[in-house]
Scaffold this active site. Sequence first.
Site, short mmCIF file in Angstrom:
data_model
loop_
_atom_site.label_atom_id
_atom_site.label_comp_id
_atom_site.label_asym_id
_atom_site.label_seq_id
_atom_site.Cartn_x
_atom_site.Cartn_y
_atom_site.Cartn_z
CB SER A 99 -46.02 12.90 4.41
OG SER A 99 -45.59 12.03 3.40
CG ASP B 52 -39.04 14.87 3.69
OD1 ASP B 52 -39.46 15.57 2.76
OD2 ASP B 52 -39.77 14.10 4.34
CG HIS C 267 -42.79 16.16 1.77
ND1 HIS C 267 -42.03 15.25 2.46
CD2 HIS C 267 -44.06 15.71 1.85
CE1 HIS C 267 -42.80 14.30 2.95
NE2 HIS C 267 -44.05 14.55 2.58
#
Length: 726
Positions: free
Chosen positions: A509, A151, A226
């Site tokens: 996600s 990620d 994220h």
Amino acid sequence: MGFVKGSSKACLFIGFLFILNCGFCVFAQENGNEERKVYIVYLGERQHDDPEVVAESHQRMLESVFESVEDARESIIYNYHHGFSGFAATLTDSQAKQLSDRPDVLTVQSNREVHLQSTRVNDYLGLSPSLPKGLLHESNMGSDIVIGFIDSGVWPESQAYNDEGLGPIPKHWKGECVAGQDFDPAKHCNKKLIGAKYFTDGWKERFPGSEISENEYMSPRGWIGHGTSVSSIAASSFVPNVSYGGLAPGVMRGGAPKARIAMYKVVWAKAPLDSTSVANVVKAFDEAMKDGVDVLSISLGTPINPIRPFNSIGEDLEISSFYAVVKKGIPVIAGACNTGPDAYTVGNLAPWLLTVAATSLDRAFYVDMTLGNNITIMGQSQYIDWDMSGAVISATSYAKGLILARSSDFQNDYESDLPIVYVDYEVGYKLLHYIRSSSSPTVTISKGKTLVGRPLSTQVCGFSSRGPNSVSPAILKPDIAAPGKLILSAISQNFPTAFPGFGISSGTSLSTPVVAGLVVLLKAIHPDWSPAALKSAIMTTAWKTDPYGEPIFSEGSPRKLAGPFDFGAGLVNAERAKDPGLVYDMNLDDYIHYFCASGYNDTSITILTGKPTQCSSPLPSILDVNYPAITIPDLEEEVTVTRTVSNVGPVDSVYKAVVEAPKGVKVAVEPETLVFDSNTKKLGFKVRVSSSHKSNTGFIFGSFTWSDGTRNVTIPLSVRTRVLKP
């Protein structure tokens, strides 16, 4: 509808439109026509156990297409030599063609761009630490399991990574934390965050003229929130008194609160979209396999290529994930993508991946709007700074706020940090009537509130990508669904929407790490189960309703009841998944069956799997791949499908077949009863499917269950009739 905060007057404008939130959408673009560009060369199974020997073989292969040894050496960006053999290098098109023509090369792929795709979630799914028994306690909350994330890095100061109460780092862990800009392993890693690496090689070759944002860190530290978000959803430690400006208050914890975290940073902040390249992602897979991760969560992907050959090898992240799952036994959980609600949009289609769709949960954020006539109505809003009393409301102009009226088909799509209140058309018309009938219409808007419980129906989110599978229609995708809407998680503290260090966001996600956390718990109590067995346990025990027994709808226009192409096998049911009774397991031979049935050639399969393969003639049926779902995309008259189940429940068990046939479809099972004992742990069966329809149909859905009276092992049954022409 608009408002001016702190002003005695504000205007309100009511608009009618649909709001669709794509979350972290996924795109891929091919390289331009540069003289030299990055290619990924896949060589399949390693021919030697020593990584250095494998790397030397890569060098020799490159020397065959370069004029000098030095040029060949300088062309290499990455060697992939831990989980499988391959490399990334800068090549001309003709050099790439020369390599692809070699018989010992599986495939050569041009590098592509890849983009990024809590306090309530786990309680909603029944994973409560307050219960005296259950999966959380039986698994010790995943303490001995390492979960890896490919990620955008971590914000190591986040309390999500506190290691209070954790024991020693698992002995099988061989990874490390790598130093870099504002990242000191001695300071920022601990018994919770035990691995952190970053990958940027080949950036200039892949993105000429494109620079990484000056806000970004050349280290595992991620400016983008994220990576911190997804890792906290799956495995955050307990963090009390968390909220987003008063919304979603409570204790934040991951699905597996004691699991150890390893971050492989591949996504970087850049304009116009945060992204990475496949070469970096493949290298991260390779490192993760070497380091000893037990589970991988990948909230990345690429959109479906509409002209992709159905039997092409090497698309997207399939090869590296194949080695992780099939060769190393590492479950890989991936998002379905965020391009719904149209059909055929689901991504991450490989049968060895566990592909996750996104639903809402039983929580909403709302405000009370009290009109000048003392009527109070509710609207949905994520904005946290409402402070408005007696504001003027107008249907023809606005200042800094809006009330948006839109179809109730998208009632859960209201994520926004802007001063917006969302209402449905019915409420919108009431507001419009009030505005037109009053000489001085006003509204008072309350502070935001959090509503939890049964009045809120669960829906498959509009952004969540839908099936059918566009590459292998007989393989169901998505596989499963989990909450991915308005999820509270940790985030980088310097990220614009952090409040402070926490945020609320949506996307597949976020549903992906929800399932990844569950896989950690299941792997902790069933360490000998294969990734396919874990996947089967999750799919065959899923809810077809929400946890309250209410129907699950699919957001779209019009809204409809959710089905297999919306949520796969259903909504993940954590507690039931630990004791599924039977599993549809798959090993290397099952995946070879899939490759042969899909039309891959013998040489490619042999190179990929490391097992000499000669596909049978005629080719095996893809309908017989031992998948925990039966999907028949072209039923002409009658077809027989085979499956095998393994008993992982009580030794002496008897299961009876229960069929909910799709309308107009006849389903017969042989045998109708399965009897297991100490000598019989695996049994096969046949499902004969025929149709009474006299014309072509769309997909019609049903289900097939093996039941022992306590455990119901259910798989989706999806059939589309194709009538033969006279």
